[in-house]
Design a protein around this motif. Structure first.
Motif, PDB file in Angstrom:
ATOM      1  N   GLU A 264     102.589  97.762  51.129  1.00 51.69           N
ATOM      2  CA  GLU A 264     102.611  96.873  49.964  1.00 51.69           C
ATOM      3  C   GLU A 264     102.573  97.674  48.667  1.00 51.69           C
ATOM      4  OE1 GLU A 264      99.275  94.263  50.567  1.00 51.69           O
ATOM      5  OE2 GLU A 264     100.267  93.192  52.197  1.00 51.69           O
TER       6      GLU A 264
ATOM      7  N   ASN B  74     103.590 100.769  48.241  1.00 49.27           N
ATOM      8  CA  ASN B  74     104.883 101.444  48.079  1.00 49.27           C
ATOM      9  C   ASN B  74     105.975 100.478  47.649  1.00 49.27           C
ATOM     10  OD1 ASN B  74     103.930 103.995  48.614  1.00 49.27           O
ATOM     11  ND2 ASN B  74     104.502 103.959  50.776  1.00 49.27           N
ATOM     12  N   ALA B  75     105.886  99.215  48.085  1.00 51.38           N
ATOM     13  CA  ALA B  75     106.869  98.216  47.665  1.00 51.38           C
ATOM     14  C   ALA B  75     106.761  97.965  46.157  1.00 51.38           C
ATOM     15  CB  ALA B  75     106.670  96.918  48.433  1.00 51.38           C
TER      16      ALA B  75
ATOM     17  N   PRO C  90     110.320  99.418  43.991  1.00 53.53           N
ATOM     18  CA  PRO C  90     110.990  98.136  44.235  1.00 53.53           C
ATOM     19  C   PRO C  90     112.457  98.334  44.625  1.00 53.53           C
ATOM     20  CG  PRO C  90     110.583  98.459  41.896  1.00 53.53           C
ATOM     21  CD  PRO C  90     109.926  99.600  42.610  1.00 53.53           C
ATOM     22  N   ILE C  91     112.965  97.392  45.371  1.00 54.09           N
ATOM     23  CA  ILE C  91     114.345  97.467  45.854  1.00 54.09           C
ATOM     24  C   ILE C  91     115.320  97.678  44.706  1.00 54.09           C
ATOM     25  CG2 ILE C  91     116.188  96.143  46.973  1.00 54.09           C
ATOM     26  CD1 ILE C  91     113.951  94.787  48.657  1.00 54.09           C
TER      27      ILE C  91
END
Length: 169
Positions: free
Chosen positions: A121, A123-124, A128-129
């Protein structure tokens, strides 16, 4: 891992005994932790399983794992050119690292499953994408520039005491 010589009084566990809840050989981290705890207690190894000793043993196993790849250069996924014996050896060394990691987390009172999910979480949030679709050498993150998905995620990032600037999980 430690030398596991068997005596006549203690036959090796059979495959059925080693199966997890799935009944097909897959184990949860919790089941693996319990098996490692039993394994150590049966051998009276708890006295040696301090966090420091487990960490140093794991580092030694990571060294053995590294030796397998040391002179191979880059290898393709799935290791198509490797012989079965090489893959078996790799699996043994990966298992040694995993077993020491699970035992270390248990001795330290860390729920490894929760810690790993939390790290994913974090790292997300950090990666971010939207920015990861750019060229990787252009990605620059900081708490001020990285988008925050939710208040809970922001709280998790704010309370993080670890740093991993390589983007790895």
């Amino acid at each position: 891992m430690e030398n596991n010589t068997q005596t006549a009084a203690q036959p090796p566990p059979n495959r059925e005994e080693m199966k997890g809840a799935s009944g097909q050989g897959g184990l949860t981290l919790e089941e693996l932790k319990e098996k490692m705890e039993i394994f150590a207690k049966e051998r009276d190894w708890d006295q040696f399983h301090s966090p420091r000793n487990l960490l140093l043993a794991m580092v030694g196993e990571v060294g053995e794992l590294s030796e397998i790849f040391q002179w191979k250069g880059e290898v393709p996924r799935g290791l198509p050119d490797w012989e079965e014996q090489e893959k078996l050896h790799l699996g043994e060394e990966l298992s040694d690292v995993l077993l020491y990691l699970v035992r270390l987390s248990d001795i330290c009172g860390i729920d490894l499953s929760k810690a790993a999910l939390r790290k994913i979480e974090l790292n997300a949030i950090k990666y971010p994408i939207s920015i990861c679709n750019q060229k990787h050498n252009q990605i620059k993150t900081s708490p001020l520039t990285a988008p925050v998905a939710t208040a809970a995620a922001a709280d998790a990032a704010a309370t993080s005491t670890t740093s991993n600037d390589n983007g790895g999980v």
